[in-house]
Design an enzyme around this catalytic site. Structure first.
Site, short mmCIF file in Angstrom:
data_model
loop_
_atom_site.label_atom_id
_atom_site.label_comp_id
_atom_site.label_asym_id
_atom_site.label_seq_id
_atom_site.Cartn_x
_atom_site.Cartn_y
_atom_site.Cartn_z
N LYS A 33 29.67 -12.81 25.71
CA LYS A 33 29.28 -13.32 27.02
C LYS A 33 29.94 -14.02 27.84
O LYS A 33 30.59 -13.53 28.62
CB LYS A 33 28.19 -13.89 26.74
N ASP A 218 26.37 -19.30 34.42
CA ASP A 218 26.45 -19.65 32.68
C ASP A 218 25.18 -20.55 31.89
O ASP A 218 24.76 -21.29 32.71
CB ASP A 218 28.25 -20.64 32.03
N GLU A 219 25.20 -19.69 31.11
CA GLU A 219 23.98 -20.50 30.31
C GLU A 219 22.38 -20.29 31.65
O GLU A 219 22.13 -21.66 31.10
CB GLU A 219 24.03 -21.29 29.81
N GLN A 249 17.83 -17.76 23.70
CA GLN A 249 17.44 -18.78 23.19
C GLN A 249 17.42 -20.28 24.51
O GLN A 249 18.48 -21.22 24.32
CB GLN A 249 19.41 -19.08 23.46
N ARG A 598 23.60 -18.57 14.08
CA ARG A 598 25.25 -19.53 13.61
C ARG A 598 25.26 -19.16 12.67
O ARG A 598 26.82 -18.75 12.50
CB ARG A 598 24.74 -20.92 13.63
#
Length: 734
Positions: A33, A218-219, A249, A598
């Protein structure tokens, strides 16, 4: 082809090269990303777009700095002059130029956390409120949540139901009034006031529309409502908005994040295009298969499936331990094996749902002398509430312990301030006595007023009463007496913050550790304090970078490790016991998805049947998420015994409870009948009475394993899973 585009896969290339229109770049875990965003910004500059017409939002300064560093390596322009930063830092820049339009001077000050709490203290004193109930910390949290939810004092006043609501409303009004009078703003105001500025002033809004032609976020899945409104206000008719995120997420609902922002992007921004980055560069195929198996059970998502060109790798392994201690030992033994194979300790992490779960793993690592660090939290025995309670135990054991005296004399707050302690210290030096014993002589020195002396004498009597308790109680009950007489937990409960809830969980976990200690050792306070001191000394060793990482799943987002141990996979732990709806369960599942992704090469999943949780050893059923990933994981048999694995999801409990509460009957697929050793016949739908929990209804009977397990929902709403042959319970009606 531009050199910038080399090394991108086809979908990444498409996301970078298509510079027209609004874009939702749905970036799966480990899909590159940040590389896509930074390359696209560099590509725009390389193709003649002015760096000053680009605006970039991040959630942390670290992310902003990383973005700038990467862009700096791709372009010749000085990226420090670009508007790339956190939501708050961007808003400061806008307000510095325009805040006079909404009644502030441009030299406004921004209050930090300490300043805010000082202001709240003044208001509490002004209104003559009890600071034990309305603590500055809890007020700061509550009013911050209101501001982030875009609820003004006027709107909040309309929802008042309780005396506390009324008090909070008064404090909220007064707090904002004081801020304005002082030409000050707090952190939350930065976004709120910027939104107000842009909404109410067309000329300022159009100025930024003309300036910023390319906006990056972002995010994006983590944005709350007020942040989303800011983004919409800054996006002009000729601007191109590029948001990057992943609906799978979105795990920060408790901070106000609204997953609907990313799900509704294409509706809110017409003619936008969605690009899915689903090639993962981090994990093995088997780890990704496990992640996909879990997340596909969510309905409220933009569907995608991660894939990778990486090797198959080992299947994630699932181990069921008999107890929390055995679970921790299994993990620490496995870690030893990895270290012996040459795996760097910094590439190994233990992930858990809540901070209190770290305790048993910390102790096991300490016993093996394995260096570790706790990220996003404080080591268990270094947490303030644990240190406070240990200090009480030490002072009860040894009233000459001045260090422990100083720690707890005013914790919880009881009006014994620094000035009082200074006078007491003077008496202590003059009499050559401990601080505790010096309280007896304060009245002869005549250096403190009656109020201060009374408070110290009350504290002395508290400790003396606990010394009497010590003679008649084991360590566990002595600790409970400390908590009761100091009202330690009551004061935390009154704060009603996430942090206070976490601190209460830590205290309950501490009680559980003492219960375990007393089961395995003589109940001797001095011996216990010696043992705990040894643990704490190891616990204070330097946190080297070359250490095992202990971390909550929330804190681990954005990180990766070669080896991951995901622990505590029982119902009520992960997924959390706070699940009350479909929406809650889906957020827990997204958190599980984040945890799994992760891991790069090895993933270990563990749980314990008998969990030392909050002062009790309770039987826990397997996490419902294990069933969702069962065909992609390897079950590791426990050599000691064969375990039962009863399963019932948190959401099923939620539905059952609501059906029961609303008077609806349960849907019965089958009605197994079980006769236990107490000659009770159990079947679904029965009314029963338990010695401890009172009346309830049997909702499930599981006889698929060696031990027969029954699930009962009690009339107070508690749901318990019990072993049929041991439960002190009687059937009272069919």
């Amino acid at each position: 082809m531009s050199n910038l585009l080399q090394g991108l896969n086809d979908i990444q290339y498409d996301a970078v090269a298509d510079v027209e229109g609004h874009k939702l770049i749905l970036a799966g875990a480990g899909s590159g990303k940040t590389k896509v965003v930074t390359t696209k910004i560099a590509y725009l500059i390389d193709n003649g777009v002015s760096p000053f017409s680009i605006l970039g939002f991040t959630f942390t300064n670290k992310a902003a700095n990383e973005m700038k560093e990467r862009i700096d390596g791709l372009v010749s322009f000085n990226v420090d002059k670009m508007w790339i930063g956190t939501f708050h830092s961007i808003c400061v820049r806008i307000l510095r130029h325009n805040i006079d339009r909404i009644g502030y001077s441009q030299n406004f000050t921004i209050l930090d956390t300490s300043d805010q709490r000082t202001l709240y203290k003044e208001i509490i004193k002004e209104f003559n409120f009890d600071e034990k109930i309305y603590t500055p910390k809890s007020l700061q949290s509550e009013i911050s949540n209101l501001k982030n939810s875009n609820i003004s004092p006027v709107e909040y006043e309309k929802s008042i139901y309780t005396p506390r609501d009324k008090a909070i409303s008064s404090i909220y009004y007064r707090y904002n009034e004081k801020l304005k009078n002082n030409n000050s703003v707090d952190f939350d105001d930065l976004i709120l006031l910027t939104v107000k500025l842009l909404r109410d002033n067309i000329d300022i809004r159009e100025y930024y529309h003309d300036r910023f032609k390319y906006i990056f976020v972002d995010e994006f899945q983590d944005t709350n409502n007020i942040q989303y409104e800011l983004i919409k206000l800054l996006t002009g008719p000729d601007s191109f908005l590029n948001v990057v995120g992943d609906s799978d997420q979105s795990i920060y609902k408790f901070r106000g994040a609204n997953i609907e922002n990313i799900l509704n992007f294409n509706k809110d921004f017409k003619n936008s295009r969605q690009i899915i980055l689903n090639e993962n560069y981090r994990s093995t195929k088997n780890i990704l298969k496990t992640a996909n198996n879990v997340i596909q059970n969510n309905d409220n998502r933009i569907k995608k499936e991660l894939w990778t060109g990486n090797k198959d790798g080992e299947k994630p392994q699932f181990f069921t331990a008999d107890s929390s201690r055995e679970e921790a030992e299994f993990v620490s033994n496995k870690i030893e094996e990895y270290l012996q194979k040459g795996i760097n300790p910094s590439e190994i992490a233990i992930l858990y749902r809540s901070n209190y779960l770290s305790r048993s793993f910390e102790e096991s690592l300490m016993r093996k002398n394995i260096s570790y660090k706790v990220v996003g939290g404080i080591k268990f025995y270094e947490r303030a509430e644990i240190k406070d309670l240990i200090a009480y135990l030490r002072l009860i054991s040894n009233s000459n312990d001045d260090i422990s005296f100083l720690r707890v004399a005013n914790s919880p707050k009881r009006g014994i301030g620094n000035a009082t302690i200074e006078k007491l210290n003077y008496v202590s030096n003059e009499m050559n006595l401990s601080l505790f014993d010096s309280i007896n002589y304060l009245r002869t020195f005549n250096i403190l007023g009656n109020t201060a002396i009374n408070k110290l004498e009350d504290f002395r009597e508290l400790i003396n009463s606990l010394k009497v308790d010590r003679e008649n109680m084991n360590i566990e009950n002595l600790l409970r007496s400390i908590i009761d007489k100091t009202e330690y937990i009551e004061l935390l409960e009154s704060q009603k913050t996430l942090e206070s809830k976490s601190r209460i969980e830590n205290i309950e976990e501490f009680i559980g550790s003492i219960i375990t200690y007393e089961e395995n050792n003589e109940s001797n306070l001095e011996a216990y304090l010696s043992d705990i001191s040894l643990l704490s000394d190891v616990d204070k060793t330097e946190e080297l970078d070359n250490s095992i990482t202990l971390i909550t799943v929330h804190s681990a987002k954005g990180l990766e490790y070669q080896v991951v141990f995901l622990v505590g996979l029982s119902e009520g732990i992960f997924p959390s016991s706070f699940v009350e709806s479909d929406e809650d369960l889906e957020e827990e599942r997204r958190l599980m998805y984040v945890a799994i992704t992760r891991a790069k090469e090895n993933l270990h999943l563990t749980r314990a049947i008998n969990v030392d949780k909050f002062g009790k050893s309770t039987i826990q059923i397997e996490s419902s998420f294990i069933e969702e990933m069962r065909d992609s994981i390897e079950i590791i048999e426990n050599e000691k015994k064969k375990f039962f694995n009863p399963r019932e999801s948190s959401y099923n409990k939620y539905k059952s409870y609501n059906n029961f509460r609303n008077g609806n009957s349960y849907r019965k697929i089958e009605e197994p009948v079980v006769i236990n050793k107490n000659n009770n016949i159990y079947k679904e739908g029965q009314e029963v009475s338990h010695e401890k929990w009172g009346r309830g209804t049997v909702t499930k009977v599981d006889n698929s394993a060696n031990d027969i397990i029954i699930t009962v929902i009690f009339n107070d709403g508690n749901i318990k899973t019990l072993m049929a042959d041991l439960a002190p319970m009687e059937v009272i009606s069919e």
